[in-house]
Design an enzyme around this catalytic site. Structure first.
Site, PDB file in Angstrom:
ATOM      1  CB  ALA A 180       7.377  -2.857  -1.250  1.00 19.54           C
ATOM      2  CE  LYS A 233       2.251 -13.777  -4.952  1.00 20.88           C
ATOM      3  NZ  LYS A 233       1.658 -12.869  -4.069  1.00 20.88           N
ATOM      4  CB  SER A 267       4.090 -11.968   3.749  1.00 23.44           C
ATOM      5  OG  SER A 267       3.461 -13.029   3.068  1.00 23.44           O
ATOM      6  N   GLY A 296       0.834  -1.211   0.000  1.00 26.29           N
ATOM      7  CA  GLY A 296       0.000   0.000   0.000  1.00 26.29           C
ATOM      8  C   GLY A 296       0.866   1.259   0.000  1.00 26.29           C
TER       9      GLY A 296
END
Ligand code: KPL
Length: 304
Positions: free
Chosen positions: A126, A188, A258, A14
């Site tokens: 990111a 994915k 993650s 985000g």
């Protein structure tokens, strides 16, 4: 004034979108849950640094040509969509961008059936971190691609959705429109179903899942995944899925997934939306998926 992109949450992706919008001169607002913890600075992929415009607190009603992106975890989506509903009266396009599956079903429960909705998956890298003087920063670590498409391909909102995709492309290129977004999302899912639990359970970087000690486990996850995906309308081959997983593991080799990070920091993981989704779909179709079932149990035991 042109369309505005509204970004919900202050996570790495985000914040990367907000940084991309700012860098490319696109009108944008970002709504992190905790404005004090949201990144105030961005380090772009070319090493350049810039300060981010301050986060927004309360939204106004969005215009029809605006885009609301929800780069959240699936388990956060229901509450977020409910909270945003009063601001969506003019039917701004909503974009779901998350790991795992189940977001579409949630959106269908909250938004009207013909609501302009896009599903997306991104491979841009990111990370969020505090720099040497303690400033919350987002760093663009790897150029990837965002794939986006309509879950139903209905023609009702086609023009609006096309414009929303063009806006996303201006913010963080490249963006590729998918005629069949479900195929990209299932693929994915396979990547996350292998890399995320293995890295979390064995405390390793993404590239290490390619080690021979994990050959059997990788194969078993991909085999079960393929059975479930194919009875759900896909047409995958288990060997090809394994190659795709290894490609991503290599491309993101230095990363910690993650799920690894969620476990390390004691946060709720996305296991239910990833391997848990495979187990849930398998149950519905009467398929035996012992390996994915065990992975769900082991990750839950780790993170509770
Ligand atoms: O999506 C990812 C994640 O960590 O959730 C991968 C592709 C595994 C990259 O780390």
């Amino acid at each position: 004034m042109g369309a505005t992109i509204h970004i919900v949450g202050g996570g790495a992706i985000g914040s990367l979108l907000a940084a991309g919008a700012q860098r490319h001169g696109v009108s944008h607002c970002r709504y992190p849950r905790d404005v004090n913890a949201a990144p105030v600075k961005a380090t772009w992929i070319d090493g350049s640094e810039f300060n981010l415009s301050p986060p927004n607190k309360t939204p106004n009603i969005l215009n029809k040509d605006d885009v609301l992106v929800l780069p959240l975890k699936v388990y956060q989506l229901h509450d977020a969509l409910q909270a945003w509903q009063p601001f969506l009266k003019r039917r701004a396009t909503v974009v779901l961008l998350h790991n795992g599956m189940g977001g579409y079903e949630i959106a269908r429960n909250v938004l009207p059936e013909d609501y302009p909705l896009l599903l997306a998956t991104t491979s841009h890298g990111a990370i969020k971190y505090y720099d040497s003087v303690g400033i919350s920063t987002v760093r663009y670590t790897g150029r990837g691609i965002t794939k986006v498409g309509s879950p139903t391909n209905a023609i009702t909102n086609a023009k609006q959705l096309k414009e929303a995709v063009a806006l996303l492309e201006r913010v963080l290129p490249p963006v590729e429109y998918q005629q069949d977004i479900w195929q990209a999302l299932w693929l994915k899912l396979a990547v996350n179903a292998v890399i995320n639990p293995i890295t979390a359970l064995y405390d390793i970087q993404n590239k290490q899942i390619a080690q021979p000690q994990f050959d059997e486990l990788r194969e078993a996850i991909c085999h079960e995944f393929t059975l479930v995906a194919n009875v759900s309308g896909q047409n995958f081959c288990s060997a090809h899925i394994q190659q795709e997983v290894l490609k991503v593991a290599k491309a993101t080799g230095e990363n910690y997934s993650s799920m690894h990070q969620d476990v390390v920091h004691g946060r709720t993981t996305e296991i239910e939306a990833i391997n848990g989704y495979i187990v849930q779909m398998a149950k519905k179709k009467g398929i035996h998926v012992p390996v994915n079932t065990l992975l769900v149990e082991r990750i839950k035991a780790l993170s509770s």
